[in-house]
Write a protein that holds these residues in place. Structure first.
Motif, PDB file in Angstrom:
ATOM      1  N   GLY A  54       0.812  -1.211   0.000  1.00 36.01           N
ATOM      2  CA  GLY A  54       0.000   0.000   0.000  1.00 36.01           C
ATOM      3  C   GLY A  54       0.847   1.263   0.000  1.00 36.01           C
ATOM      4  O   GLY A  54       2.081   1.218  -0.109  1.00 36.01           O
ATOM      5  N   GLU A  55       0.170   2.423   0.148  1.00 36.82           N
ATOM      6  CA  GLU A  55       0.842   3.716   0.143  1.00 36.82           C
ATOM      7  C   GLU A  55       0.283   4.589   1.262  1.00 36.82           C
ATOM      8  O   GLU A  55      -0.891   4.495   1.617  1.00 36.82           O
ATOM      9  CB  GLU A  55       0.633   4.440  -1.191  1.00 36.82           C
ATOM     10  CG  GLU A  55       1.280   3.763  -2.384  1.00 36.82           C
ATOM     11  CD  GLU A  55       1.170   4.581  -3.647  1.00 36.82           C
ATOM     12  OE1 GLU A  55       0.577   5.682  -3.598  1.00 36.82           O
ATOM     13  OE2 GLU A  55       1.671   4.142  -4.685  1.00 36.82           O
ATOM     14  N   THR A  56       1.137   5.467   1.803  1.00 37.36           N
ATOM     15  CA  THR A  56       0.722   6.411   2.837  1.00 37.36           C
ATOM     16  C   THR A  56       1.233   7.807   2.500  1.00 37.36           C
ATOM     17  O   THR A  56       2.201   7.964   1.764  1.00 37.36           O
ATOM     18  CB  THR A  56       1.266   6.016   4.223  1.00 37.36           C
ATOM     19  OG1 THR A  56       2.692   6.174   4.234  1.00 37.36           O
ATOM     20  CG2 THR A  56       0.896   4.583   4.580  1.00 37.36           C
ATOM     21  N   THR A  72       5.135  10.704  -0.102  1.00 37.97           N
ATOM     22  CA  THR A  72       4.312   9.506  -0.266  1.00 37.97           C
ATOM     23  C   THR A  72       5.221   8.311  -0.055  1.00 37.97           C
ATOM     24  O   THR A  72       6.262   8.183  -0.702  1.00 37.97           O
ATOM     25  CB  THR A  72       3.673   9.448  -1.663  1.00 37.97           C
ATOM     26  OG1 THR A  72       2.765  10.540  -1.819  1.00 37.97           O
ATOM     27  CG2 THR A  72       2.906   8.141  -1.849  1.00 37.97           C
ATOM     28  N   LEU A  73       4.848   7.439   0.866  1.00 35.90           N
ATOM     29  CA  LEU A  73       5.636   6.251   1.173  1.00 35.90           C
ATOM     30  C   LEU A  73       4.949   5.025   0.603  1.00 35.90           C
ATOM     31  O   LEU A  73       3.715   4.920   0.632  1.00 35.90           O
ATOM     32  CB  LEU A  73       5.812   6.105   2.680  1.00 35.90           C
ATOM     33  CG  LEU A  73       6.445   7.304   3.400  1.00 35.90           C
ATOM     34  CD1 LEU A  73       6.549   7.030   4.896  1.00 35.90           C
ATOM     35  CD2 LEU A  73       7.823   7.622   2.824  1.00 35.90           C
ATOM     36  N   LYS A  74       5.747   4.074   0.109  1.00 41.07           N
ATOM     37  CA  LYS A  74       5.207   2.914  -0.586  1.00 41.07           C
ATOM     38  C   LYS A  74       5.716   1.623   0.049  1.00 41.07           C
ATOM     39  O   LYS A  74       6.414   1.640   1.058  1.00 41.07           O
ATOM     40  CB  LYS A  74       5.591   2.984  -2.068  1.00 41.07           C
ATOM     41  CG  LYS A  74       5.096   4.249  -2.765  1.00 41.07           C
ATOM     42  CD  LYS A  74       5.500   4.272  -4.226  1.00 41.07           C
ATOM     43  CE  LYS A  74       4.988   5.535  -4.913  1.00 41.07           C
ATOM     44  NZ  LYS A  74       5.353   5.581  -6.361  1.00 41.07           N
ATOM     45  N   THR A  75       5.335   0.509  -0.561  1.00 43.72           N
ATOM     46  CA  THR A  75       5.724  -0.808  -0.079  1.00 43.72           C
ATOM     47  C   THR A  75       7.236  -0.866   0.175  1.00 43.72           C
ATOM     48  O   THR A  75       8.034  -0.487  -0.675  1.00 43.72           O
ATOM     49  CB  THR A  75       5.338  -1.880  -1.114  1.00 43.72           C
ATOM     50  OG1 THR A  75       3.926  -1.846  -1.305  1.00 43.72           O
ATOM     51  CG2 THR A  75       5.754  -3.264  -0.645  1.00 43.72           C
ATOM     52  N   GLY A  76       7.599  -1.327   1.375  1.00 41.70           N
ATOM     53  CA  GLY A  76       9.008  -1.432   1.743  1.00 41.70           C
ATOM     54  C   GLY A  76       9.523  -0.258   2.539  1.00 41.70           C
ATOM     55  O   GLY A  76      10.578  -0.361   3.177  1.00 41.70           O
ATOM     56  N   ASP A  77       8.795   0.879   2.515  1.00 41.09           N
ATOM     57  CA  ASP A  77       9.205   2.044   3.291  1.00 41.09           C
ATOM     58  C   ASP A  77       8.790   1.892   4.752  1.00 41.09           C
ATOM     59  O   ASP A  77       7.932   1.076   5.092  1.00 41.09           O
ATOM     60  CB  ASP A  77       8.570   3.314   2.722  1.00 41.09           C
ATOM     61  CG  ASP A  77       9.195   3.746   1.406  1.00 41.09           C
ATOM     62  OD1 ASP A  77      10.385   3.471   1.207  1.00 41.09           O
ATOM     63  OD2 ASP A  77       8.487   4.351   0.580  1.00 41.09           O
ATOM     64  N   LEU A  78       9.384   2.720   5.609  1.00 37.84           N
ATOM     65  CA  LEU A  78       8.981   2.748   7.012  1.00 37.84           C
ATOM     66  C   LEU A  78       8.785   4.179   7.463  1.00 37.84           C
ATOM     67  O   LEU A  78       9.233   5.122   6.817  1.00 37.84           O
ATOM     68  CB  LEU A  78      10.013   2.060   7.900  1.00 37.84           C
ATOM     69  CG  LEU A  78      11.311   2.803   8.216  1.00 37.84           C
ATOM     70  CD1 LEU A  78      11.874   2.336   9.548  1.00 37.84           C
ATOM     71  CD2 LEU A  78      12.329   2.585   7.118  1.00 37.84           C
ATOM     72  N   PHE A  79       8.082   4.347   8.569  1.00 44.44           N
ATOM     73  CA  PHE A  79       7.892   5.665   9.158  1.00 44.44           C
ATOM     74  C   PHE A  79       7.732   5.519  10.659  1.00 44.44           C
ATOM     75  O   PHE A  79       7.459   4.432  11.172  1.00 44.44           O
ATOM     76  CB  PHE A  79       6.691   6.389   8.532  1.00 44.44           C
ATOM     77  CG  PHE A  79       5.382   5.647   8.605  1.00 44.44           C
ATOM     78  CD1 PHE A  79       4.503   5.832   9.666  1.00 44.44           C
ATOM     79  CD2 PHE A  79       5.008   4.769   7.593  1.00 44.44           C
ATOM     80  CE1 PHE A  79       3.293   5.158   9.731  1.00 44.44           C
ATOM     81  CE2 PHE A  79       3.794   4.094   7.636  1.00 44.44           C
ATOM     82  CZ  PHE A  79       2.936   4.284   8.713  1.00 44.44           C
ATOM     83  N   GLY A  80       7.926   6.624  11.356  1.00 42.92           N
ATOM     84  CA  GLY A  80       7.838   6.610  12.818  1.00 42.92           C
ATOM     85  C   GLY A  80       9.164   6.399  13.501  1.00 42.92           C
ATOM     86  O   GLY A  80       9.241   6.407  14.739  1.00 42.92           O
TER      87      GLY A  80
END
Length: 225
Positions: A54-56, A72-80
């Motif tokens: 997915g995307e965020t 925009t972050l996609k599959t494989g990305d991280l956040f936080g």
């Protein structure tokens, strides 16, 4: 064995198989619908989120309520990860752009994994360095460049590194005009006007969500001072 894996993520791809399996077992796997809030600005917890599918959006809001889209972050990305590192409140909102499946790691688990595995720590440093570089580039664009230059540079960036040097390039899933406006610091109306101008001059051609850069050299001349 779980159908979910962290093996495709840049941060954890170099972990030994047994360590990766243990990490996946410790994760909480969550599913979200489109336009759901995952993190709120000011939240005071330190979980780290890894996008399996997915995307965020990462965004904030100005005083008048205007959304400012950071990424925009996609599959494989991280956040936080910033809150896990410095234990300070969240500095942005994160919402889903599409339905998403996300692995949630406690801040403590994230830090222990990074500190115990130097290659993962190096991967994290490279990610943070990339974020700083991109932020500096965006600040420079907003302060120094015209609307045509900002939008031209964003279109060139969206083509990806593999298209560098080519005369024509494709953007398979073009962000909407509001998203582009938030990234480059312009209004949606300005983005619409400039995109229309590029189209009339046969620099770009749009078909649905796909945009083709017909004359990359001309776009580079307009975008790069």
């Amino acid at each position: 064995m779980s159908e979910y894996t962290l093996a495709t993520t840049l941060l954890f791809k170099d972990l030994p198989a047994d360590k990766l399996a243990l990490l996946e077992q410790e994760c909480i796997w969550r599913t979200y619908g489109a336009n759901e809030t995952i993190i709120k600005f000011g939240d005071e917890y330190t979980d780290v989120f890894v996008i399996f599918d997915g995307e965020t959006h990462v965004l904030n809001y100005s005083e008048n309520g205007k959304a400012i889209d950071y990424a925009t972050l996609k599959t494989g990305d991280l956040f936080g990860e910033m809150a896990a590192i410095d234990c300070l409140p969240r500095s942005a909102w994160v919402t889903t752009k599409s339905p998403a499946t996300i692995a949630v790691l406690s801040g403590e688990l994230f830090i222990s994994t990074i500190t115990e595995h130097p290659q993962s720590a190096l991967n994290l440093l490279r990610r943070l360095s990339s974020i700083v570089r991109k932020g500096n580039e965006q600040i420079s664009n907003v302060r120094l460049l015209s609307a045509e230059q900002r939008i031209g540079l964003e279109l060139l960036r969206l083509t990806g590194a593999e298209a560098l040097g080519g005369k024509s390039s494709m953007i398979e899933s073009l962000p909407n005009q509001t998203d582009i406006a938030n990234v480059v610091g312009l209004t949606r109306e300005t983005v619409a006007r400039v995109m229309s101008k590029f189209s009339q001059e046969k620099i770009i051609e749009r078909k649905g969500r796909t945009l083709e850069i017909l004359d990359r050299r001309r776009l580079q001349e307009l975008a790069i001072p």
